[in-house]
Design a protein around this motif. Structure first.
Motif, PDB file in Angstrom:
ATOM      1  N   PHE A  59     -13.834 -22.223  39.394  1.00  0.00           N
ATOM      2  CA  PHE A  59     -13.234 -23.435  38.837  1.00  0.00           C
ATOM      3  C   PHE A  59     -11.733 -23.465  39.046  1.00  0.00           C
ATOM      4  O   PHE A  59     -11.075 -22.424  39.199  1.00  0.00           O
ATOM      5  N   VAL A  60     -11.195 -24.681  39.034  1.00  0.00           N
ATOM      6  CA  VAL A  60      -9.750 -24.896  39.032  1.00  0.00           C
ATOM      7  C   VAL A  60      -9.427 -25.804  37.850  1.00  0.00           C
ATOM      8  O   VAL A  60     -10.242 -26.650  37.458  1.00  0.00           O
ATOM      9  N   CYS A  61      -8.243 -25.589  37.283  1.00  0.00           N
ATOM     10  CA  CYS A  61      -7.769 -26.469  36.214  1.00  0.00           C
ATOM     11  C   CYS A  61      -7.020 -27.640  36.838  1.00  0.00           C
ATOM     12  O   CYS A  61      -6.126 -27.447  37.671  1.00  0.00           O
ATOM     13  N   LEU A  62      -7.401 -28.849  36.457  1.00  0.00           N
ATOM     14  CA  LEU A  62      -6.779 -30.058  37.005  1.00  0.00           C
ATOM     15  C   LEU A  62      -5.536 -30.473  36.230  1.00  0.00           C
ATOM     16  O   LEU A  62      -4.819 -31.382  36.645  1.00  0.00           O
ATOM     17  N   GLY A  63      -5.283 -29.818  35.092  1.00  0.00           N
ATOM     18  CA  GLY A  63      -4.188 -30.215  34.216  1.00  0.00           C
ATOM     19  C   GLY A  63      -4.730 -30.971  33.020  1.00  0.00           C
ATOM     20  O   GLY A  63      -5.921 -30.896  32.705  1.00  0.00           O
ATOM     21  N   GLY A  64      -3.854 -31.700  32.345  1.00  0.00           N
ATOM     22  CA  GLY A  64      -4.322 -32.429  31.176  1.00  0.00           C
ATOM     23  C   GLY A  64      -3.229 -33.251  30.529  1.00  0.00           C
ATOM     24  O   GLY A  64      -2.188 -33.510  31.120  1.00  0.00           O
ATOM     25  N   PHE A  65      -3.485 -33.640  29.292  1.00  0.00           N
ATOM     26  CA  PHE A  65      -2.543 -34.482  28.551  1.00  0.00           C
ATOM     27  C   PHE A  65      -2.766 -34.298  27.059  1.00  0.00           C
ATOM     28  O   PHE A  65      -3.794 -33.793  26.615  1.00  0.00           O
ATOM     29  N   LYS A  66      -1.783 -34.736  26.277  1.00  0.00           N
ATOM     30  CA  LYS A  66      -1.858 -34.644  24.822  1.00  0.00           C
ATOM     31  C   LYS A  66      -2.193 -36.004  24.221  1.00  0.00           C
ATOM     32  O   LYS A  66      -1.834 -37.049  24.780  1.00  0.00           O
ATOM     33  N   ASN A  67      -2.876 -35.956  23.083  1.00  0.00           N
ATOM     34  CA  ASN A  67      -3.293 -37.198  22.438  1.00  0.00           C
ATOM     35  C   ASN A  67      -3.142 -37.065  20.924  1.00  0.00           C
ATOM     36  O   ASN A  67      -3.653 -36.125  20.322  1.00  0.00           O
ATOM     37  N   LEU A  68      -2.419 -38.000  20.325  1.00  0.00           N
ATOM     38  CA  LEU A  68      -2.310 -38.088  18.873  1.00  0.00           C
ATOM     39  C   LEU A  68      -3.295 -39.151  18.414  1.00  0.00           C
ATOM     40  O   LEU A  68      -3.168 -40.319  18.785  1.00  0.00           O
TER      41      LEU A  68
ATOM     42  N   PHE B  81      -8.704 -30.359  31.815  1.00  0.00           N
ATOM     43  CA  PHE B  81      -9.855 -30.707  32.649  1.00  0.00           C
ATOM     44  C   PHE B  81     -10.035 -29.715  33.790  1.00  0.00           C
ATOM     45  O   PHE B  81      -9.060 -29.182  34.335  1.00  0.00           O
ATOM     46  N   PHE B  82     -11.311 -29.529  34.169  1.00  0.00           N
ATOM     47  CA  PHE B  82     -11.650 -28.544  35.191  1.00  0.00           C
ATOM     48  C   PHE B  82     -12.655 -29.127  36.183  1.00  0.00           C
ATOM     49  O   PHE B  82     -13.431 -30.015  35.858  1.00  0.00           O
ATOM     50  N   ASP B  83     -12.617 -28.585  37.402  1.00  0.00           N
ATOM     51  CA  ASP B  83     -13.595 -28.946  38.420  1.00  0.00           C
ATOM     52  C   ASP B  83     -13.922 -27.689  39.215  1.00  0.00           C
ATOM     53  O   ASP B  83     -13.202 -26.682  39.137  1.00  0.00           O
ATOM     54  N   GLY B  84     -15.005 -27.726  39.972  1.00  0.00           N
ATOM     55  CA  GLY B  84     -15.290 -26.639  40.884  1.00  0.00           C
ATOM     56  C   GLY B  84     -14.266 -26.630  42.005  1.00  0.00           C
ATOM     57  O   GLY B  84     -13.643 -27.653  42.309  1.00  0.00           O
TER      58      GLY B  84
END
Length: 204
Positions: free
Chosen positions: A127-136, A36-39
Motif C-alpha cells: 500500500f501507499v498513503c495518498l495523504g489526507g485532510f482534517k475535518n471539524l 487514504f490508502f491505495d495499492g
C-alpha cells in the motif's frame, strides 16, 4: 449502503450563520483526521474503492476507524455508497500511517483488510498513503435528523458542507432546505465527495 444528503455552503460566513441557528440542537463536535490508502498499482481506485483510516482526536480520548467505501454515486445532493467500517486500536492506525506496509499485516486480524485482500488483490498486499485532510464536524439532533456540519481543511482551501444520513433522503433534504431558506442560509447541492475533491487538488 450509506445514503446521505450532502449540501454545500458557499463560504465561512454562511457556515457561521448556520451553526448559530443550529446551536440549540448541538450534541457533539468531532475533530477528524482522514488518511487514504491505495495499492501500489492502484488496485482500489481501479475498482472505485477507497480505503480510509480516520482518527477522532476528541476529548477525552482518540478513536480510530478503518473504512472501506466503494461505488459512490452523488446525484442531486444525495450520495449513495457501499460502506464498511471497523474500529481499530489508534496505535495500530498510527503505525499504518507511518508505514503503509503495516496494512498488509492487518489482513490476518481485520475483517475489512481481509475483504480488501480477497476482493482487490491478486498478489502481495502493498500500500501507499495518498495523504489526507482534517475535518471539524459539528453534530446536531434536529427534528429527528442527525445533521452534521463540516469545515474541511484541504491544503488548497476550505470546504463547508452539510451531511445527513437518512433512509428517506428526499424527505430529509426537503426538511433541511426549508430550514435553510427560512433562515436565509445559501446552499447548493454537493457535486463531489470530499475524497474526490482531495484527489482533484481544487475546490469544485
Amino acid at each position: 449502503m450509506e445514503v446521505e444528503v450532502k449540501l454545500r455552503l458557499p463560504d465561512s460566513e454562511t457556515y457561521k450563520t448556520l451553526i448559530s441557528h443550529l446551536s440549540p440542537f448541538h450534541i457533539r463536535t468531532h475533530n477528524q483526521h482522514n488518511n487514504f490508502f491505495d495499492g501500489v498499482s492502484g488496485q482500489l481506485s481501479a475498482h472505485r474503492a477507497v480505503l480510509r483510516i480516520r482518527f477522532y482526536n476528541d476529548q477525552p480520548a482518540t478513536k480510530c476507524v478503518l473504512c472501506l467505501k466503494a461505488k459512490a454515486v452523488l446525484v442531486d445532493g444525495i450520495s449513495r455508497v457501499e460502506e464498511d467500517e471497523e474500529e481499530i486500536d489508534p496505535s495500530i492506525g498510527r503505525e499504518c500511517l507511518a508505514d503503509p506496509k503495516r496494512l498488509g499485516v492487518l489482513a490476518e486480524s481485520s475483517r475489512i483488510m481481509k475483504r480488501v485482500k480477497d476482493e482487490f488483490f491478486d498478489d502481495e498486499l502493498q500500500f501507499v498513503c495518498l495523504g489526507g485532510f482534517k475535518n471539524l464536524r459539528n453534530v446536531y439532533d434536529w427534528k429527528g435528523l442527525m445533521i452534521e456540519v463540516d469545515e474541511t481543511s484541504f491544503e488548497f482551501g476550505t470546504l463547508y458542507e452539510i451531511e445527513c444520513e437518512s433512509s428517506e433522503p428526499e424527505k430529509a433534504k426537503e426538511l433541511i432546505q426549508e430550514f435553510l431558506k427560512e433562515n436565509g442560509v445559501s446552499y447548493s447541492d454537493s457535486v463531489a465527495s470530499k475524497f474526490a475533491i482531495f484527489r482533484s487538488g481544487k475546490l469544485p
